[in-house]
Design an enzyme around this catalytic site. Structure first.
Site, mmCIF file in Angstrom:
data_model
loop_
_atom_site.group_PDB
_atom_site.id
_atom_site.type_symbol
_atom_site.label_atom_id
_atom_site.label_comp_id
_atom_site.label_asym_id
_atom_site.label_seq_id
_atom_site.Cartn_x
_atom_site.Cartn_y
_atom_site.Cartn_z
ATOM 1 N N MET A 105 34.755 50.056 39.014
ATOM 2 C CA MET A 105 34.448 50.194 40.441
ATOM 3 C C MET A 105 32.938 50.154 40.692
ATOM 4 O O MET A 105 32.327 51.128 41.119
ATOM 5 C CB MET A 105 35.060 51.495 40.994
ATOM 6 C CG MET A 105 36.546 51.640 40.722
ATOM 7 S SD MET A 105 37.521 50.222 41.247
ATOM 8 C CE MET A 105 37.457 50.409 43.010
ATOM 9 N N HIS A 106 32.360 49.021 40.389
ATOM 10 C CA HIS A 106 30.926 48.831 40.615
ATOM 11 C C HIS A 106 30.717 47.343 40.848
ATOM 12 O O HIS A 106 31.201 46.512 40.081
ATOM 13 C CB HIS A 106 30.132 49.298 39.390
ATOM 14 C CG HIS A 106 28.671 48.945 39.446
ATOM 15 N ND1 HIS A 106 27.763 49.683 40.167
ATOM 16 C CD2 HIS A 106 27.966 47.920 38.889
ATOM 17 C CE1 HIS A 106 26.552 49.142 40.039
ATOM 18 N NE2 HIS A 106 26.666 48.068 39.273
ATOM 19 N N HIS A 127 41.969 42.126 39.708
ATOM 20 C CA HIS A 127 41.937 42.587 41.102
ATOM 21 C C HIS A 127 43.356 42.602 41.658
ATOM 22 O O HIS A 127 44.047 41.586 41.601
ATOM 23 C CB HIS A 127 41.040 41.687 41.955
ATOM 24 C CG HIS A 127 40.888 42.173 43.357
ATOM 25 N ND1 HIS A 127 40.374 43.424 43.654
ATOM 26 C CD2 HIS A 127 41.201 41.617 44.551
ATOM 27 C CE1 HIS A 127 40.374 43.600 44.961
ATOM 28 N NE2 HIS A 127 40.885 42.517 45.530
ATOM 29 N N ASP A 167 35.065 39.738 44.096
ATOM 30 C CA ASP A 167 36.453 39.261 43.976
ATOM 31 C C ASP A 167 36.640 37.827 44.477
ATOM 32 O O ASP A 167 37.738 37.453 44.906
ATOM 33 C CB ASP A 167 37.425 40.214 44.698
ATOM 34 C CG ASP A 167 37.370 41.628 44.134
ATOM 35 O OD1 ASP A 167 37.220 41.764 42.908
ATOM 36 O OD2 ASP A 167 37.445 42.587 44.912
#
Length: 215
Positions: A105-106, A127, A167
């Site tokens: 989560m970065h 993802h 993403d």
């Protein structure tokens, strides 16, 4: 037999997808060796999973870098870039051929991506959404809410190449997950369903990437 591909895994949490890779590699079903697991959260259970499998770990935290710069937007950006540059150095020191972001989560900046690109290192990310839909954090919750509002009838999971846009890298593998009325209305149960599908997608995506690396 071909030499196993050296993998670095970046995580932030529970590490269930990391466990799937550990299990398949240990069973000889994935031609890979995890050289290190790096987490940006000290209490990430994935670090414990790595230790149990005798995989070297590293805790690399952004807070230390934020303290070195002013708390202005520019200072925050400088801290992130310094963090990313050091993360790139840590990764490259192990000489991996592939970096897998599994629940990391970065948002990675060019300060991380460019040194790895120059070293011809592949970076892939898991993802839990379809390409172009629900980029960023909380994708499962956002997709579920959109379904309840009647806006969508399916979501998915993908493995994609990492680029600086969050993403938005080219998908390597996409698996659609249709919503089922009645069965998927409970968010917690739906999250569990998505995670179960993720484990298979991670292995398949890593296998496809390893094949590409070896070609």
């Amino acid at each position: 037999m071909a030499t196993p591909v050296r993998i670095t895994v970046l995580i932030s949490g529970n590490g269930s997808n990391l466990q799937a890779v550990i299990d398949k590699a240990s069973a000889g079903e994935l031609p890979a060796t995890i050289v290190r697991v790096i987490s940006n959260r000290k209490d990430a259970y994935g670090l414990e999973r790595a230790r149990k499998a005798n995989i070297p770990t590293e805790y690399h935290n952004l807070v230390k870098y934020k303290k070195q710069y002013p708390s202005t937007p520019e200072g925050v950006q400088q801290a992130r870039e310094a963090y990313d540059a050091e993360l790139a150095r840590l990764v490259l020191a192990d000489g991996p051929e592939l970096v897998c972001c599994l629940g990391f989560m970065h948002v990675l900046s060019p300060k991380f991506l460019i040194p790895l690109e120059e070293a011809k290192l592949r970076i892939i990310n898991l993802h839990p959404a379809l390409p172009g839909a629900f980029n960023g954090a909380n994708a499962i919750e956002r997709a579920h809410a959109a379904w309840l509002e009647g806006k969508i009838d399916k979501t998915g999971v993908m493995i994609h190449n990492v680029i600086s846009e969050v993403d938005m890298g080219k998908p390597i593998l996409v698996r659609e997950i249709p919503f089922v009325k009645g069965e998927d209305e409970d968010l917690e149960k739906f999250e569990e369903k998505v995670h179960r599908i993720e484990w298979g997608v991670v292995i398949e995506g890593v296998q496809l990437t390893i094949k590409e690396i070896r070609e």
